[in-house]
Scaffold this motif. Structure first.
Motif, mmCIF file in Angstrom:
data_model
loop_
_atom_site.group_PDB
_atom_site.id
_atom_site.type_symbol
_atom_site.label_atom_id
_atom_site.label_comp_id
_atom_site.label_asym_id
_atom_site.label_seq_id
_atom_site.Cartn_x
_atom_site.Cartn_y
_atom_site.Cartn_z
ATOM 1 N N ARG A 153 0.825 -1.210 0.000
ATOM 2 C CA ARG A 153 0.000 0.000 0.000
ATOM 3 C C ARG A 153 0.860 1.260 0.000
ATOM 4 O O ARG A 153 0.614 2.188 -0.778
ATOM 5 C CB ARG A 153 -0.917 0.026 1.222
ATOM 6 N N VAL A 154 1.834 1.292 0.870
ATOM 7 C CA VAL A 154 2.704 2.475 0.960
ATOM 8 C C VAL A 154 3.492 2.650 -0.337
ATOM 9 O O VAL A 154 3.637 3.776 -0.836
ATOM 10 C CB VAL A 154 3.644 2.363 2.183
ATOM 11 N N ALA B 126 -7.426 11.751 1.287
ATOM 12 C CA ALA B 126 -6.501 12.835 1.644
ATOM 13 C C ALA B 126 -5.372 12.964 0.620
ATOM 14 O O ALA B 126 -4.945 14.076 0.286
ATOM 15 C CB ALA B 126 -5.924 12.593 3.036
ATOM 16 N N LEU B 127 -4.908 11.852 0.100
ATOM 17 C CA LEU B 127 -3.850 11.879 -0.905
ATOM 18 C C LEU B 127 -4.349 12.475 -2.222
ATOM 19 O O LEU B 127 -3.653 13.268 -2.863
ATOM 20 C CB LEU B 127 -3.323 10.459 -1.130
ATOM 21 N N ARG C 292 -9.612 0.083 -9.227
ATOM 22 C CA ARG C 292 -8.934 -1.190 -9.064
ATOM 23 C C ARG C 292 -8.574 -1.457 -7.610
ATOM 24 O O ARG C 292 -8.854 -2.516 -7.087
ATOM 25 C CB ARG C 292 -7.691 -1.243 -9.947
ATOM 26 N N ARG C 293 -7.928 -0.530 -6.966
ATOM 27 C CA ARG C 293 -7.530 -0.678 -5.567
ATOM 28 C C ARG C 293 -7.787 0.628 -4.823
ATOM 29 O O ARG C 293 -6.922 1.490 -4.734
ATOM 30 C CB ARG C 293 -6.044 -1.038 -5.464
ATOM 31 N N PRO C 294 -8.986 0.818 -4.289
ATOM 32 C CA PRO C 294 -9.289 2.085 -3.621
ATOM 33 C C PRO C 294 -8.432 2.357 -2.386
ATOM 34 O O PRO C 294 -8.261 3.507 -2.002
ATOM 35 C CB PRO C 294 -10.765 1.959 -3.251
ATOM 36 N N ASP C 295 -7.876 1.317 -1.785
ATOM 37 C CA ASP C 295 -7.035 1.543 -0.613
ATOM 38 C C ASP C 295 -5.672 2.130 -0.977
ATOM 39 O O ASP C 295 -4.968 2.642 -0.113
ATOM 40 C CB ASP C 295 -6.855 0.252 0.183
ATOM 41 N N ARG D 263 -19.083 2.791 -5.056
ATOM 42 C CA ARG D 263 -19.610 1.803 -5.990
ATOM 43 C C ARG D 263 -18.533 0.841 -6.507
ATOM 44 O O ARG D 263 -18.764 0.111 -7.447
ATOM 45 C CB ARG D 263 -20.262 2.524 -7.177
ATOM 46 N N GLU D 264 -17.377 0.847 -5.890
ATOM 47 C CA GLU D 264 -16.270 0.020 -6.374
ATOM 48 C C GLU D 264 -16.596 -1.464 -6.304
ATOM 49 O O GLU D 264 -16.345 -2.204 -7.249
ATOM 50 C CB GLU D 264 -14.994 0.336 -5.577
#
Length: 179
Positions: A9-10, A62-63, A54-57, A96-97
């Motif tokens: 993630r990072v 904020a980013l 694809r990857r909301p996380d 809606r992802e």
């Protein structure tokens, strides 16, 4: 020891910021091959939507706001308006992802086109109500069409170069949380 999911993630968040910074830098260069031609696509918005679906996380709210706020400052746009509109559009898509995970790419493109059109309309309406000078509508529509034309290539680049894919239905992380 750091969890591999957290590391991924990072790393993807840092990659998103690096891509946005690279796009910002390239757009600020005083190189314009076509004086009065078709405007280029908004690649930052295209990457944001592609990554969000694809990857909301990987792209937290904020980013997204920070990246588009920096763009407002660098492009001399009304500060905060476009990041607020982008935040609304991305949060609409984020909600809606999971439902759009199984949709074919053509329907994903239609949803993205609808959200981008609504964002452009909201931006122009707010600027018109506040009597702020706007770019010509024709150029804004061309930029929207160019962004939509670039979207499949952005998705392909994200998949092939960065390994960004949609989470499979029922896929879980190392802690058992659904993705």
């Amino acid at each position: 020891m750091v969890d591999p999911l957290t590391t991924r993630r990072v790393a993807h968040r840092a990659l998103y910021v690096a891509l946005a910074a690279l796009i910002l830098f390239l757009r600020l260069l005083p190189i314009n091959p076509v004086e009065h031609g078709i405007p280029g696509p908004d690649l930052t918005l295209a990457f944001t939507f592609a990554w969000l679906l694809r990857r909301p996380d990987y792209v937290p709210a904020a980013l997204i706001v920070a990246v588009f706020l920096l763009e407002d400052l660098m492009y001399w746009r009304p500060i905060g308006l476009w990041p607020l509109i982008v935040l609304g559009g991305t949060e609409f898509l984020r909600a809606r992802e999971s439902a759009s995970r199984d949709l074919p790419f053509v329907l994903e493109m239609a949803i993205v086109a609808g959200v981008m059109t609504a964002m452009l309309t909201a931006n122009r309406l707010i600027l018109a109500v506040t009597f702020v000078e706007q770019p010509p509508l024709g150029l804004e529509i061309l930029r929207l069409l160019m962004t939509l034309a670039a979207y499949p290539f952005v998705v392909a680049l994200s998949r092939l170069a960065f390994g960004l894919r949609r989470a499979a239905p029922g896929e879980v992380d190392a802690l058992g949380h659904r993705l």
